[in-house]
Design a protein around this motif. Structure first.
Motif, PDB file in Angstrom:
ATOM      1  N   LEU A  40       0.846  -1.189   0.000  1.00 40.69           N
ATOM      2  CA  LEU A  40       0.000   0.000   0.000  1.00 40.69           C
ATOM      3  C   LEU A  40       0.884   1.243   0.000  1.00 40.69           C
ATOM      4  O   LEU A  40       1.744   1.412   0.872  1.00 40.69           O
ATOM      5  N   LEU A  41       0.681   2.115  -0.974  1.00 37.12           N
ATOM      6  CA  LEU A  41       1.466   3.334  -1.109  1.00 37.12           C
ATOM      7  C   LEU A  41       0.558   4.537  -0.875  1.00 37.12           C
ATOM      8  O   LEU A  41      -0.480   4.670  -1.523  1.00 37.12           O
ATOM      9  N   ASP A  42       0.961   5.421   0.052  1.00 32.37           N
ATOM     10  CA  ASP A  42       0.115   6.593   0.304  1.00 32.37           C
ATOM     11  C   ASP A  42       0.902   7.898   0.334  1.00 32.37           C
ATOM     12  O   ASP A  42       0.437   8.893   0.887  1.00 32.37           O
ATOM     13  N   THR A  43       2.113   7.910  -0.250  1.00 33.06           N
ATOM     14  CA  THR A  43       2.853   9.156  -0.459  1.00 33.06           C
ATOM     15  C   THR A  43       3.424   9.136  -1.875  1.00 33.06           C
ATOM     16  O   THR A  43       3.656   8.066  -2.455  1.00 33.06           O
ATOM     17  N   GLU A  44       3.671  10.312  -2.435  1.00 37.83           N
ATOM     18  CA  GLU A  44       4.246  10.388  -3.777  1.00 37.83           C
ATOM     19  C   GLU A  44       5.627   9.764  -3.815  1.00 37.83           C
ATOM     20  O   GLU A  44       6.001   9.091  -4.786  1.00 37.83           O
ATOM     21  N   GLY A 114     -13.859  10.838  -7.117  1.00 39.61           N
ATOM     22  CA  GLY A 114     -14.395   9.492  -6.976  1.00 39.61           C
ATOM     23  C   GLY A 114     -13.296   8.460  -6.840  1.00 39.61           C
ATOM     24  O   GLY A 114     -13.436   7.479  -6.107  1.00 39.61           O
ATOM     25  N   ILE A 115     -12.196   8.671  -7.557  1.00 45.95           N
ATOM     26  CA  ILE A 115     -11.114   7.690  -7.560  1.00 45.95           C
ATOM     27  C   ILE A 115     -10.509   7.556  -6.168  1.00 45.95           C
ATOM     28  O   ILE A 115     -10.272   8.536  -5.483  1.00 45.95           O
ATOM     29  N   ARG A 116     -10.290   6.303  -5.740  1.00 45.57           N
ATOM     30  CA  ARG A 116      -9.653   6.071  -4.442  1.00 45.57           C
ATOM     31  C   ARG A 116      -8.337   5.331  -4.611  1.00 45.57           C
ATOM     32  O   ARG A 116      -7.301   5.773  -4.134  1.00 45.57           O
ATOM     33  N   LEU A 117      -8.380   4.189  -5.291  1.00 43.85           N
ATOM     34  CA  LEU A 117      -7.187   3.377  -5.457  1.00 43.85           C
ATOM     35  C   LEU A 117      -6.880   3.168  -6.934  1.00 43.85           C
ATOM     36  O   LEU A 117      -7.784   3.045  -7.759  1.00 43.85           O
ATOM     37  N   ILE A 118      -5.585   3.117  -7.252  1.00 46.55           N
ATOM     38  CA  ILE A 118      -5.129   2.632  -8.554  1.00 46.55           C
ATOM     39  C   ILE A 118      -4.136   1.511  -8.263  1.00 46.55           C
ATOM     40  O   ILE A 118      -3.149   1.719  -7.557  1.00 46.55           O
ATOM     41  N   LEU A 129      -2.085   2.110  -4.846  1.00 41.73           N
ATOM     42  CA  LEU A 129      -1.858   3.526  -4.594  1.00 41.73           C
ATOM     43  C   LEU A 129      -3.139   4.171  -4.090  1.00 41.73           C
ATOM     44  O   LEU A 129      -4.160   4.178  -4.787  1.00 41.73           O
ATOM     45  N   ASP A 130      -3.079   4.703  -2.889  1.00 41.46           N
ATOM     46  CA  ASP A 130      -4.217   5.431  -2.322  1.00 41.46           C
ATOM     47  C   ASP A 130      -4.099   6.887  -2.770  1.00 41.46           C
ATOM     48  O   ASP A 130      -3.603   7.745  -2.057  1.00 41.46           O
TER      49      ASP A 130
END
Length: 308
Positions: A40-44, A114-118, A129-130
Motif C-alpha cells: 500500500l502506497l500513500d505518499t508520492e 471518486g477515484i480512491r485506489l489505482i 496507490l491510495d
C-alpha cells in the motif's frame, strides 16, 4: 542547533520517509492461487520509488472508486438533460475540455474525487496507490499510464478511464481490455450478445478455471481507513488481469493459426481521448487511422459472424 531541535527535525523528516505498508502475502491454492506482495502506497515518494523500475512490458491495472458530487456547473447540465444521456455526456465532455484549456494546469478537487485506489501489478508485486490520501498524481504513475511501451491490462477499463478523466483529466495510451480478449477467444459461446465485455469473474472462471470472490466490490471505498481485506481484494483484481493477459495472448495466437483468421489487436487495445476509448490501426503509409469494429469480418460490428 540544539539537540532538541535536531530531534524535532528528525521526527518531521521521518514522517516524510515512512515506509509503505506491506500486506504479506496473498497466497493460497483456492479459490484463486497466487502469491504476491501487496504494498500500500500513500505518499508520492513511495509511489515514485516503487514504480520507476517499470520501463516496458505489461502491468495489471485496476481502480476502486466511489461516487463523487457533481460540481455546480455539472449539476446544471444534469438538470438540463435529465432524459438525454447522449446529450448530457456530450455537454459534460465539452465543459471538461473547455475548462482544461482555459488554464495551464488542471486543479484536482481532492476533497471531491471518486477515484480512491489505482492498482498496478508487476511480476510478484502489486502496488495499491491510495491516490486520495496522496492528494497528487505521482509522476511515475502518470508516466506508466501514458507510456505506449507499457501495456496496462485489465477488465472493464472503460469505466476506470472515465473516472480517471473526470477526476484527474489526463489521457492514457496502450490500454488492453482482457475482457474483450476473452470474448474473442470464446466468440462461439459469448460473442452473440452485442458489445459487452466479459466480467473479471467470468474470465477467471472460463479461461483460468478458478473462482474469484467479488463480495467486497461494493464495499465503502470512501472510508477514511481501508481494511486489509479491501486492499487485498483490490490487489487481486490487478493480479488476475495480468495472469489472464499472459494466458490469452497465447490462446489467441493459437486460435488465429487453427482457424486461419486474424484477431486484430485494435479490438482490445486502445488509447483514450476525453475519457473515451479510441482504437487505431496502421494504414499502408504507416500512419495511424481510426479502426472500426466492422474491420474484422468474422466478428463484425459487435457480434460473432461465423468463421470464413
Amino acid at each position: 542547533m540544539s539537540s532538541i531541535s535536531k530531534a524535532k527535525m528528525l521526527k518531521i523528516w521521518s514522517s516524510f520517509k515512512r515506509a509503505p505498508k506491506t500486506i504479506l502475502p496473498i497466497e493460497g491454492d483456492e479459490p484463486f492461487p497466487t502469491k504476491h506482495s501487496v504494498i500500500l502506497l500513500d505518499t508520492e515518494q513511495q509511489a515514485n520509488n516503487a514504480l520507476r523500475k517499470i520501463l516496458m512490458g505489461a502491468v495489471g491495472m485496476d481502480t476502486e472508486f466511489s461516487e463523487r458530487k457533481p460540481t455546480t456547473t455539472e449539476q446544471i447540465i444534469l438538470d438540463y438533460f435529465p432524459h438525454s444521456p447522449g446529450q448530457r455526456k456530450g455537454a459534460m465532455t465539452g465543459l471538461q475540455i473547455a475548462e482544461l484549456h482555459a488554464k495551464p494546469t488542471f486543479d484536482v478537487a481532492w476533497d471531491n474525487v471518486g477515484i480512491r485506489l489505482i492498482q498496478i501489478a508487476w511480476k510478484d508485486e502489486v502496488w495499491v496507490l491510495d491516490v486520495r490520501r496522496i492528494r497528487g498524481i505521482p509522476k511515475e504513475l502518470k508516466r506508466i499510464l501514458q507510456s505506449p511501451e507499457i501495456a496496462k491490462v485489465g477488465v472493464g477499463l472503460i469505466k476506470d478511464i472515465a473516472v480517471i478523466w473526470d477526476d484527474l483529466r489526463f489521457e492514457m495510451r496502450n490500454l488492453v481490455d482482457v475482457g474483450m480478449m476473452a470474448k474473442l477467444l470464446l466468440a462461439e459461446t459469448h460473442g452473440k450478445g452485442g458489445y459487452s465485455n466479459l466480467s473479471l469473474k467470468t474470465c477467471v472462471e472460463e479461461v483460468l478455471g478458478y473462482t474469484i470472490d467479488k463480495n467486497l466490490q461494493q464495499s465503502d471505498w470512501s472510508a477514511k481507513e481501508l481494511s486489509d481485506d479491501q486492499i487485498k481484494y483490490a490487489a487481486l483484481d490487478a493480479i488476475a488481469s495480468l495472469r489472464l493477459h499472459e494466458v490469452l495472448k497465447g490462446a489467441l495466437d493459437q486460435k488465429e493459426r487453427e482457424r486461419n483468421i486474424t484477431i486484430p489487436e485494435a479490438w482490445y487495445t486502445f488509447n483514450t481521448k476525453a475519457g473515451e476509448p479510441t482504437r487505431v490501426k496502421r494504414a499502408e503509409d504507416g500512419t495511424e487511422i481510426t479502426w472500426r469494429t466492422m474491420d474484422c469480418p468474422w466478428f463484425a460490428g459487435s457480434r460473432f459472424q461465423g468463421y470464413p
